[in-house]
Design an enzyme around this catalytic site. Structure first.
Site, PDB file in Angstrom:
ATOM      1  N   ARG A 243      -1.214  89.451  24.304  1.00 25.95           N
ATOM      2  CA  ARG A 243      -2.338  88.721  23.750  1.00 25.95           C
ATOM      3  C   ARG A 243      -2.879  87.755  24.801  1.00 25.95           C
ATOM      4  O   ARG A 243      -2.245  86.744  25.133  1.00 25.95           O
ATOM      5  CB  ARG A 243      -1.925  87.964  22.487  1.00 25.95           C
ATOM      6  CG  ARG A 243      -1.694  88.851  21.276  1.00 25.95           C
ATOM      7  CD  ARG A 243      -2.909  89.684  20.965  1.00 25.95           C
ATOM      8  NE  ARG A 243      -2.869  90.284  19.637  1.00 25.95           N
ATOM      9  CZ  ARG A 243      -3.777  91.140  19.186  1.00 25.95           C
ATOM     10  NH1 ARG A 243      -4.781  91.510  19.982  1.00 25.95           N
ATOM     11  NH2 ARG A 243      -3.695  91.634  17.973  1.00 25.95           N
ATOM     12  N   ALA A 261      -2.991  95.130  12.750  1.00 28.01           N
ATOM     13  CA  ALA A 261      -4.215  94.377  12.447  1.00 28.01           C
ATOM     14  C   ALA A 261      -5.383  94.934  13.243  1.00 28.01           C
ATOM     15  O   ALA A 261      -5.203  95.518  14.311  1.00 28.01           O
ATOM     16  CB  ALA A 261      -4.031  92.891  12.757  1.00 28.01           C
ATOM     17  N   GLU A 281      -2.475 102.155  15.169  1.00 26.64           N
ATOM     18  CA  GLU A 281      -1.531 101.314  15.899  1.00 26.64           C
ATOM     19  C   GLU A 281      -0.080 101.705  15.684  1.00 26.64           C
ATOM     20  O   GLU A 281       0.750 101.497  16.578  1.00 26.64           O
ATOM     21  CB  GLU A 281      -1.725  99.846  15.516  1.00 26.64           C
ATOM     22  CG  GLU A 281      -3.081  99.303  15.932  1.00 26.64           C
ATOM     23  CD  GLU A 281      -3.194  97.797  15.785  1.00 26.64           C
ATOM     24  OE1 GLU A 281      -4.172  97.231  16.296  1.00 26.64           O
ATOM     25  OE2 GLU A 281      -2.298  97.183  15.157  1.00 26.64           O
ATOM     26  N   GLU A 327      -9.906 100.916  23.645  1.00 29.95           N
ATOM     27  CA  GLU A 327      -9.918  99.465  23.431  1.00 29.95           C
ATOM     28  C   GLU A 327      -8.851  98.763  24.265  1.00 29.95           C
ATOM     29  O   GLU A 327      -8.521  97.595  24.018  1.00 29.95           O
ATOM     30  CB  GLU A 327      -9.733  99.151  21.947  1.00 29.95           C
ATOM     31  CG  GLU A 327     -10.868  99.694  21.081  1.00 29.95           C
ATOM     32  CD  GLU A 327     -10.738  99.332  19.615  1.00 29.95           C
ATOM     33  OE1 GLU A 327      -9.771  98.622  19.258  1.00 29.95           O
ATOM     34  OE2 GLU A 327     -11.593  99.764  18.822  1.00 29.95           O
ATOM     35  N   GLU A 329      -5.712  99.085  24.327  1.00 31.10           N
ATOM     36  CA  GLU A 329      -4.539  98.665  23.566  1.00 31.10           C
ATOM     37  C   GLU A 329      -3.287  99.331  24.131  1.00 31.10           C
ATOM     38  O   GLU A 329      -3.288 100.524  24.452  1.00 31.10           O
ATOM     39  CB  GLU A 329      -4.705  99.037  22.086  1.00 31.10           C
ATOM     40  CG  GLU A 329      -5.789  98.223  21.385  1.00 31.10           C
ATOM     41  CD  GLU A 329      -5.968  98.617  19.930  1.00 31.10           C
ATOM     42  OE1 GLU A 329      -6.232  97.716  19.118  1.00 31.10           O
ATOM     43  OE2 GLU A 329      -5.853  99.811  19.607  1.00 31.10           O
TER      44      GLU A 329
END
Length: 375
Positions: A243, A261, A281, A327, A329
């Protein structure tokens, strides 16, 4: 002076006025259509594209006598959608024809579907589009149309969150038209997130107005949060990812354990987003969503609004996950026994507020879920 034919969302007068920055009352607007063309819905988008199709008529408005300032504003707004002006001849509903410019999409840019319906768009997307356009036009002179286009998805996500907030119940104890006075609204920063500031006054408890104060908020949108729980195993699944926000804030543990999330897309319900994010996810199919709460997690600094769920599921059915490469991720997951989860809550191992909130809710409802009882 320029004559322009509009066939899509700019037929909605409030949007046209917002983009032009002036009232439409003085506009010379005449109903017209473009023969052998149609306005067709763009797949997975709320706006239309115009295409040449024999036998079709694209309805619209002929706007006569637009100034260069008008065209510059429209070019900025439409330029973000990769539309360019082309000269055509339109047919007036009252009879006769007239030359006009039309915004056409670049060839092959969009996949189109059924004919586009203005009334349906106004009902479903009008308010959101107005809010998004308000933000877009605030960046005129600061960003290029291409830069706006690159940020348009999060702009729409924020607009959808604003519309959703407007639709929540009003405060019975305060009249916002009387108890909050906005002197200036500034959009200080925009990227994936945005920062907005206001110089404002608010009604104090003694009945007087406060001094003018400057306050800012980080605007993200709405997010769906889901803590997957397998009642048969009495275990949860957590994800971990880097993060940047906590790293930028100075945290020495920026890899965070969290529930699943993700931001809620325009037109998507929180429940739909929860199911989608669980698959993206964690590779999980959620069988049952239990609502934990709907909250602002940091109302002093952020406008983000969270819909937090516990998702009842079977961890035997994990397939995929890891987030979206598009994205950036990079996510790993871990199945943790319920007792270990609560031990981590008690010893303050977890730093993510939605995780702690969902875990505490689970501690109150765990036995019911294990017995398969409805709420």
């Amino acid at each position: 002076m320029v004559d322009l034919f509009v066939y899509g969302t700019l037929r909605h007068l409030p949007l046209l006025e917002l983009v032009l920055g002036r009232s439409g009352a003085a506009l010379d607007a005449t109903p017209a259509h473009l023969p052998d063309h149609g306005a067709f819905a763009v797949v997975d988008q709320p706006f239309p594209a115009i295409e040449a199709r024999a036998g079709h008529r694209a309805p619209g408005l002929l706007l006569r006598g637009l100034t260069q300032e008008d065209i510059d504003a429209l070019n900025f707004y439409e330029g973000g959608f990769d539309y360019t002006l082309r000269r055509v001849t339109v047919e007036l509903e009252a009879g006769g024809t007239a030359p006009a410019d039309v915004y056409f999409p670049d060839p092959g840019l969009w996949q189109t579907g059924a004919p586009w319906d203005l009334a349906a768009w106004q009902a479903d997307w009008g308010a959101l589009s107005l809010r998004a356009a308000e933000e877009v036009m605030a960046y005129r002179g600061r960003l290029t149309p291409a830069e706006v286009a690159a940020r348009f998805r999060p702009i729409r996500i924020r607009a959808a969150a604003w519309v959703a907030a407007q639709n929540r119940p009003e405060d019975p104890d305060h009249d916002l038209t009387r108890d909050v006075v906005v002197h200036e609204h500034k959009r200080a920063y925009v990227n994936f997130f945005a920062m907005e500031e206001m110089d404002l006054q608010f009604r104090r408890y003694d009945g007087s107005l406060s001094p003018v104060v400057n306050r800012g908020a980080a605007l993200v949108g709405q997010a769906a949060v889901v803590l997957p729980y397998d009642p048969r195993r009495d275990a949860v699944l957590l994800i971990e990812q880097f993060r940047a926000a906590t790293y930028i804030a100075g945290n020495r543990r920026p890899w965070m354990w969290e529930p699943v999330a993700g931001l809620i897309d325009p037109g998507e319900t929180p429940e739909q987003a929860a199911h989608r994010e669980a698959m993206e996810e964690a590779g999980l199919t959620i069988d049952q969503l239990e609502t934990v709460t709907r909250v602002y997690p940091s109302s002093g600094a952020s406008g983000e609004f969270l819909h937090i769920f516990v998702g009842v599921c079977d961890f035997e059915n994990i397939a995929g996950g890891g987030g979206l490469e598009s994205e950036n991720e990079d996510i790993r997951s871990q199945i943790i026994p319920y007792n270990d989860l609560m031990r981590g809550v008690d010893d303050h191992s977890y730093q993510d507020m939605p995780l702690v909130t969902a875990a505490l809710w689970l501690s109150r409802h765990r036995e019911r879920l294990r017995q398969g009882e409805p709420d």
